[in-house]
Scaffold this motif. Structure first.
Motif, PDB file in Angstrom:
ATOM      1  N   ALA A 209     -14.607 -38.105 -30.041  1.00 21.61           N
ATOM      2  CA  ALA A 209     -14.306 -36.936 -29.552  1.00 21.61           C
ATOM      3  C   ALA A 209     -12.715 -36.903 -29.533  1.00 21.61           C
ATOM      4  N   PRO A 210     -12.147 -35.817 -28.942  1.00 19.08           N
ATOM      5  CA  PRO A 210     -10.809 -35.746 -28.894  1.00 19.08           C
ATOM      6  C   PRO A 210     -10.354 -36.808 -27.756  1.00 19.08           C
ATOM      7  N   ARG A 211      -9.216 -37.234 -27.473  1.00 14.09           N
ATOM      8  CA  ARG A 211      -8.744 -38.043 -26.451  1.00 14.09           C
ATOM      9  C   ARG A 211      -8.941 -37.288 -25.185  1.00 14.09           C
ATOM     10  N   PHE A 212      -8.482 -36.245 -25.141  1.00 12.13           N
ATOM     11  CA  PHE A 212      -8.352 -35.381 -23.988  1.00 12.13           C
ATOM     12  C   PHE A 212      -8.867 -34.000 -24.245  1.00 12.13           C
ATOM     13  N   PRO A 213      -9.664 -33.458 -23.120  1.00 11.66           N
ATOM     14  CA  PRO A 213     -10.182 -32.373 -23.622  1.00 11.66           C
ATOM     15  C   PRO A 213      -9.382 -30.958 -23.691  1.00 11.66           C
ATOM     16  N   ALA A 214      -9.417 -30.085 -24.704  1.00 17.70           N
ATOM     17  CA  ALA A 214      -8.606 -28.731 -24.889  1.00 17.70           C
ATOM     18  C   ALA A 214      -9.404 -27.963 -25.874  1.00 17.70           C
ATOM     19  N   ASN A 215      -9.050 -26.891 -25.873  1.00 20.59           N
ATOM     20  CA  ASN A 215      -9.348 -26.003 -27.102  1.00 20.59           C
ATOM     21  C   ASN A 215      -8.358 -26.187 -28.313  1.00 20.59           C
ATOM     22  N   ALA A 216      -8.671 -26.570 -29.420  1.00 20.15           N
ATOM     23  CA  ALA A 216      -7.990 -26.907 -30.657  1.00 20.15           C
ATOM     24  C   ALA A 216      -6.991 -25.751 -30.847  1.00 20.15           C
ATOM     25  N   LYS A 217      -7.262 -24.686 -30.892  1.00 19.98           N
ATOM     26  CA  LYS A 217      -6.535 -23.452 -31.392  1.00 19.98           C
ATOM     27  C   LYS A 217      -5.447 -23.066 -30.265  1.00 19.98           C
TER      28      LYS A 217
END
Length: 280
Positions: A209-217
């Protein structure tokens, strides 16, 4: 010698494989070096390997000799196909070659997980392919790791840290979802013909999973805006992103007077969440 096939210089002479600029070709002829690149990808014995731009097959031979379960090689230059066919004959049922453009081929039809991507990428498509592999619609992607040759300057951008001149969009895009390190550096004279720049191999291991949460776009949009005007303070560089950008920067723990290259990944992700209204 890693196998019973002829030296690469003989292969190139036999098949008249002069490197072409239009294909971004620079051939690596030292089979000891191609074997080192193959080993940098880790244990290949239980994996399918995707190779883009195999050329006369030096790295292909290294991957097969290191025990890859299967190698899928995508080659745009039809002149290289007879040389690759000779390798396929020496390693029965373990090398599949597709003539085509790696940007257009659906590789998933031909690969069984786990998949590792190992390539001496053609310089003219290397960064574009990396971005595609790092930005699929769904994460985690189909691959477990990438072991890729780039121009040294591109490799340094991939692994760069905040505050350095090389740090930018590519650094953040890769490091958000993966661990990356330079595992091998190569001088121009290692190649035929010798390019004008040094090269380096980067090993990238994906995170689940990505290192920190965020919407990719959202993350890509705000990072692009920041680095497109990297000399400006962020309050100016990002003013088109949101009318209250100064408030959002403060809320994310970012000084509005900072510049893009000073901001670490976690803070960029926090800003992206604020932009999406996910942080109350």
């Amino acid at each position: 010698m890693i196998d019973n096939l002829p030296p690469l210089r003989d292969v190139i002479r036999t098949h008249d494989l002069r490197a072409k600029k239009s294909f971004g070709q620079n051939f690596l002829l030292d089979l000891n070096l191609t074997a080192r690149i193959a080993r940098a990808a880790g244990d290949l014995s239980g994996a399918d390997v995707l190779e883009v731009g195999p050329g006369p097959g030096g790295l292909t031979r290294g991957l097969l000799a290191e025990g890859a379960r299967k190698v899928l090689a995508i080659e745009k230059d039809a002149r290289c196909l007879p040389a690759l066919a000779e390798i396929a004959a020496a390693y029965p049922a373990r090398l599949a070659v597709i003539e085509g453009d790696a940007l257009a081929v659906d590789v998933l039809e031909h690969l069984t997980p786990p998949v590792k991507i190992v390539s001496n990428l053609p310089y003219n498509v290397g960064t574009e392919l990396l971005i595609r592999w790092m930005t699929p619609e769904v994460w985690p992607p189909f691959w477990d790791s990438l072991t890729l040759m780039f121009q040294r300057e591109v490799a340094e951008r991939i692994v760069a840290r905040p505050g350095s001149k090389a740090y930018g969009r590519l650094s953040l895009m890769v490091q958000w979802r993966a661990n990356a390190r330079i595992v091998l550096s190569l001088p121009p004279e290692a190649f035929t013909p010798a390019p004008k720049v040094a090269s380096a191999v980067v090993h990238i291991t994906r995170l689940d999973a990505p290192r920190f949460p965020a919407n990719a776009k959202t993350l890509e949009r705000v990072i692009a805006a920041g680095f497109n005007q990297r000399r400006k303070m962020l309050r100016a560089a990002l003013k088109s992103v949101h009318p209250q950008i100064e408030d959002l920067l403060h809320a994310s723990g970012i000084a509005p007077t900072a510049r893009a290259e000073e901001i670490g990944l976690e803070a960029w992700c926090c800003l992206a969440r604020h932009l999406d209204g996910e942080v109350k």
